[in-house]
Design a protein around this motif. Structure first.
Motif, mmCIF file in Angstrom:
data_model
loop_
_atom_site.group_PDB
_atom_site.id
_atom_site.type_symbol
_atom_site.label_atom_id
_atom_site.label_comp_id
_atom_site.label_asym_id
_atom_site.label_seq_id
_atom_site.Cartn_x
_atom_site.Cartn_y
_atom_site.Cartn_z
ATOM 1 N N VAL A 137 0.888 -1.153 0.000
ATOM 2 C CA VAL A 137 0.000 0.000 0.000
ATOM 3 C C VAL A 137 0.927 1.203 0.000
ATOM 4 C CG1 VAL A 137 -1.801 1.260 1.241
ATOM 5 C CG2 VAL A 137 -1.776 -1.249 1.274
ATOM 6 N N ILE A 138 0.959 1.919 -1.111
ATOM 7 C CA ILE A 138 1.898 3.031 -1.262
ATOM 8 C C ILE A 138 1.127 4.341 -1.302
ATOM 9 C CG2 ILE A 138 3.672 4.070 -2.726
ATOM 10 C CD1 ILE A 138 4.261 1.196 -3.722
ATOM 11 N N ASN A 139 1.449 5.195 -0.362
ATOM 12 C CA ASN A 139 0.815 6.493 -0.237
ATOM 13 C C ASN A 139 1.864 7.590 -0.395
ATOM 14 O OD1 ASN A 139 -1.633 7.725 0.059
ATOM 15 N ND2 ASN A 139 -2.033 6.881 2.086
ATOM 16 N N ALA A 140 2.598 7.554 -1.487
ATOM 17 C CA ALA A 140 3.714 8.485 -1.704
ATOM 18 C C ALA A 140 3.222 9.887 -2.058
ATOM 19 C CB ALA A 140 4.617 7.958 -2.807
ATOM 20 N N LYS A 141 3.952 10.877 -1.581
ATOM 21 C CA LYS A 141 3.615 12.269 -1.843
ATOM 22 C C LYS A 141 3.588 12.573 -3.344
ATOM 23 C CE LYS A 141 4.505 16.582 0.425
ATOM 24 N NZ LYS A 141 5.365 17.278 1.362
#
Length: 174
Positions: A137-141
């Protein structure tokens, strides 16, 4: 190009998608992770083109052209996924393992699934297809608030899987 299924059901059929210039062939999928663009409407849009660091996606002029993919250049990096305002792009990897495939897709709902959580995968109509396990689960800016979720699932469902079923929302207020 007519999109009868899209107009009558709200989602394009696999046949309609295969007729677009940005949908991979079986041979393309056998090369490894690759972007799948489910864009069938000619609307003014090109963020996928500018997001691709390899130049694999072309929209050109006019800006209402459907995207065209050069699958030899696509590395499956996923930069195009969050760039698409229509959430119409995902990465599929048919070569993930002998029996399993991997899909990475945008997800803008809460709650988010967690790594290693078992989830229900769905088709284009939101119908449950199979179970899978969340890999990341990637919540990168850099993705501008669009979460990218990768899920491992049985390869036999490869053509149908496009996302996961929304998770139940727990009551916040009592």
């Amino acid at each position: 190009m007519k999109h009868e299924t899209l107009k009558t059901t709200g989602a394009p059929s696999l046949e309609e998608l295969r007729a677009t210039p940005a949908f991979p062939t079986r041979e393309d999928f056998l090369r490894g992770p690759i972007a799948v663009i489910e864009c069938v409407e000619e609307i003014p849009c090109n963020p996928c083109e500018t997001a691709c660091p390899k130049g694999a996606i072309k929209v050109g002029q006019p800006i209402t052209n459907l995207p065209i993919m050069d699958f030899r250049l696509c590395t499956g990096c996923g930069r195009c996924i969050a760039a698409c305002p229509g959430l119409a792009i995902y990465i599929k990897d048919y070569t993930y393992s002998e029996d399993e495939a991997l899909i990475t897709f945008p997800f803008e709902y809460l709650p988010l699934p967690q790594k290693n959580e078992n989830v229900t995968l769905v088709n284009r109509m939101g119908e449950a297809i199979c179970q899978g396990k969340v890999k990341t689960v990637i919540n990168a800016k850099i993705n501008d608030c669009t979460t990218l979720i990768s899920v491992i699932f049985p390869k036999v469902y490869f053509d149908d899987v496009v996302s996961i079923q929304r998770l139940p929302v727990e009551e916040i207020c009592h």
